[in-house]
Design an enzyme around this catalytic site. Structure first.
Site, PDB file in Angstrom:
ATOM      1  N   LEU A 118       0.861  -1.184   0.000  1.00 57.65           N
ATOM      2  CA  LEU A 118       0.000   0.000   0.000  1.00 57.65           C
ATOM      3  C   LEU A 118       0.893   1.228   0.000  1.00 57.65           C
ATOM      4  O   LEU A 118       1.970   1.229   0.618  1.00 57.65           O
ATOM      5  CB  LEU A 118      -0.893   0.023   1.245  1.00 57.65           C
ATOM      6  CG  LEU A 118      -2.074  -0.945   1.286  1.00 57.65           C
ATOM      7  CD1 LEU A 118      -2.653  -1.006   2.695  1.00 57.65           C
ATOM      8  CD2 LEU A 118      -3.146  -0.550   0.277  1.00 57.65           C
ATOM      9  N   ASP A 119       0.466   2.292  -0.685  1.00 55.52           N
ATOM     10  CA  ASP A 119       1.212   3.549  -0.651  1.00 55.52           C
ATOM     11  C   ASP A 119       1.296   4.060   0.784  1.00 55.52           C
ATOM     12  O   ASP A 119       0.493   3.694   1.643  1.00 55.52           O
ATOM     13  CB  ASP A 119       0.534   4.604  -1.524  1.00 55.52           C
ATOM     14  CG  ASP A 119       0.647   4.291  -3.009  1.00 55.52           C
ATOM     15  OD1 ASP A 119       1.634   3.635  -3.397  1.00 55.52           O
ATOM     16  OD2 ASP A 119      -0.249   4.692  -3.765  1.00 55.52           O
ATOM     17  N   ARG A 120       2.268   4.931   1.031  1.00 53.00           N
ATOM     18  CA  ARG A 120       2.487   5.454   2.381  1.00 53.00           C
ATOM     19  C   ARG A 120       1.221   6.080   2.965  1.00 53.00           C
ATOM     20  O   ARG A 120       0.887   5.877   4.132  1.00 53.00           O
ATOM     21  CB  ARG A 120       3.614   6.493   2.366  1.00 53.00           C
ATOM     22  CG  ARG A 120       3.923   7.093   3.737  1.00 53.00           C
ATOM     23  CD  ARG A 120       4.876   8.264   3.601  1.00 53.00           C
ATOM     24  NE  ARG A 120       6.182   7.829   3.148  1.00 53.00           N
ATOM     25  CZ  ARG A 120       7.170   7.462   3.962  1.00 53.00           C
ATOM     26  NH1 ARG A 120       6.974   7.468   5.272  1.00 53.00           N
ATOM     27  NH2 ARG A 120       8.325   7.095   3.478  1.00 53.00           N
ATOM     28  N   ARG A 132      -5.723   5.828  -7.436  1.00 54.67           N
ATOM     29  CA  ARG A 132      -5.420   7.256  -7.593  1.00 54.67           C
ATOM     30  C   ARG A 132      -5.324   7.645  -9.069  1.00 54.67           C
ATOM     31  O   ARG A 132      -5.586   8.788  -9.430  1.00 54.67           O
ATOM     32  CB  ARG A 132      -4.161   7.650  -6.822  1.00 54.67           C
ATOM     33  CG  ARG A 132      -2.929   6.843  -7.115  1.00 54.67           C
ATOM     34  CD  ARG A 132      -1.845   7.106  -6.064  1.00 54.67           C
ATOM     35  NE  ARG A 132      -0.707   6.234  -6.210  1.00 54.67           N
ATOM     36  CZ  ARG A 132       0.346   6.502  -6.979  1.00 54.67           C
ATOM     37  NH1 ARG A 132       0.380   7.630  -7.662  1.00 54.67           N
ATOM     38  NH2 ARG A 132       1.354   5.663  -7.047  1.00 54.67           N
TER      39      ARG A 132
END
Length: 309
Positions: A42-44, A184
């Site tokens: 997962l992205d930060r 996104r």
């Protein structure tokens, strides 16, 4: 002699503000694990379910990487960053003026129609700000250095979009997608289509395949007792072996009789205790002269010493 580590699956809730890699390293230290893998980062800025295979179970990581995912996405109207999320560089911030335009242009019925159209997509170009490697370097680093990066297109499936709602800062929705889909980038593409700045404000991964976030614990609450075994998470048909057959399997030999009918992911060869996996096997892509192929033999060095006497 027992192995000096435990194998199992951990269901962890990743908080925003930490990378998946950092969480994996913290888990490894916390539980004194030999190895900890992941089944899709997962992205930060994102949060939600991470399934971490530990010990020998890292062999199963690839199976989970390919599973569908579901997310809760919260979109900020009027704000656009280069990455399409809160960690990116702000390109446009017109929240105050854009929200009235958005509400006027997209009453809830129109918004639902626009978002449902996303289910017609069959391909997606990865966002320029991504961890994909180009010539050994992160695509995001190349982009921010000013290097022109060709956006690679990949096949995706958006199975469903539901729970579409207006929010104080924009709108939110839940989406069920194939592995590798960038939420996104969906938002950035909508921003281009609508001519309104958009970016994700929050992203929560709620499920990976059939496993949902409800059973996940935070890193602060995780203990070794939370390791789930293969029977709970990744059950397959079994072939239980005796000591002689076990010796053959550990040394790379084959068993020819009483083999189970496997599912698409194969079957296990299990020790007499009916709990210890000796090997993960598959009938797929096997040569004609062997009964199955080994996808992974969970080799125990102490067993080799015992059998060599």
């Amino acid at each position: 002699m027992a192995k000096p580590y435990r194998s199992g699956f951990l269901f962890v809730y990743k908080p925003p503000g930490i990378t998946s890699s950092d969480l994996v390293l913290k888990t490894k230290r916390l539980l004194n694990q030999k190895s900890v893998g992941h089944t899709g980062t997962l992205d930060r800025f994102a949060e939600g379910l991470l399934i971490l295979p530990c010990g020998d179970y890292t062999a199963f990581s690839q199976v989970f990487l390919g599973k569908d995912k579901t997310y809760l996405a919260e979109v900020v109207v009027g704000l656009r960053t280069d990455s399409g999320d809160p960690d990116g560089i702000v390109e446009v911030d017109e929240r105050e003026s854009s929200l009235p335009i958005f509400h006027s242009k997209f009453p809830i019925q129109s918004l639902e129609e626009e978002l449902q159209n996303l289910t017609k997509l069959t391909t997606q170009k990865a966002p320029k700000i991504s961890a994909l490697k180009v010539g050994g370097k992160r695509q995001s680093d190349l982009f921010r250095e000013g290097t022109v990066v060709e956006e690679k297109e990949r096949a995706i499936t958006i199975h469903s979009i539901k729970d579409i709602q207006k929010t104080e800062s924009g709108f939110s929705f839940r989406v069920h997608v194939s592995s590798g889909t960038y939420i996104r980038k969906l938002v950035l593409d909508l921003s281009d289509k609508w001519g309104i700045p958009l970016s994700l404000g929050r992203l929560v991964r709620e499920s990976i395949g059939e496993y949902d976030v409800s059973g996940a614990k935070t890193l602060e609450d995780i203990t070794a007792s939370d390791l789930k075994n293969w029977k709970e998470v990744f059950p397959l048909p079994l072939r239980i072996v005796d000591e002689t057959e076990k010796k053959a399997v550990i040394h790379g030999g084959y068993i020819w009789d009483k083999l189970p009918k496997a599912d698409s992911l194969g079957f296990y060869i299990v020790d007499e205790d009916e709990a210890t996996i000796l090997a993960w096997c598959s009938y797929e892509e096997k040569p004609n002269h062997i009964p199955y192929r080994y996808r992974k033999v969970f080799f125990d060095p102490s067993a080799k010493i015992m059998f060599s006497k």
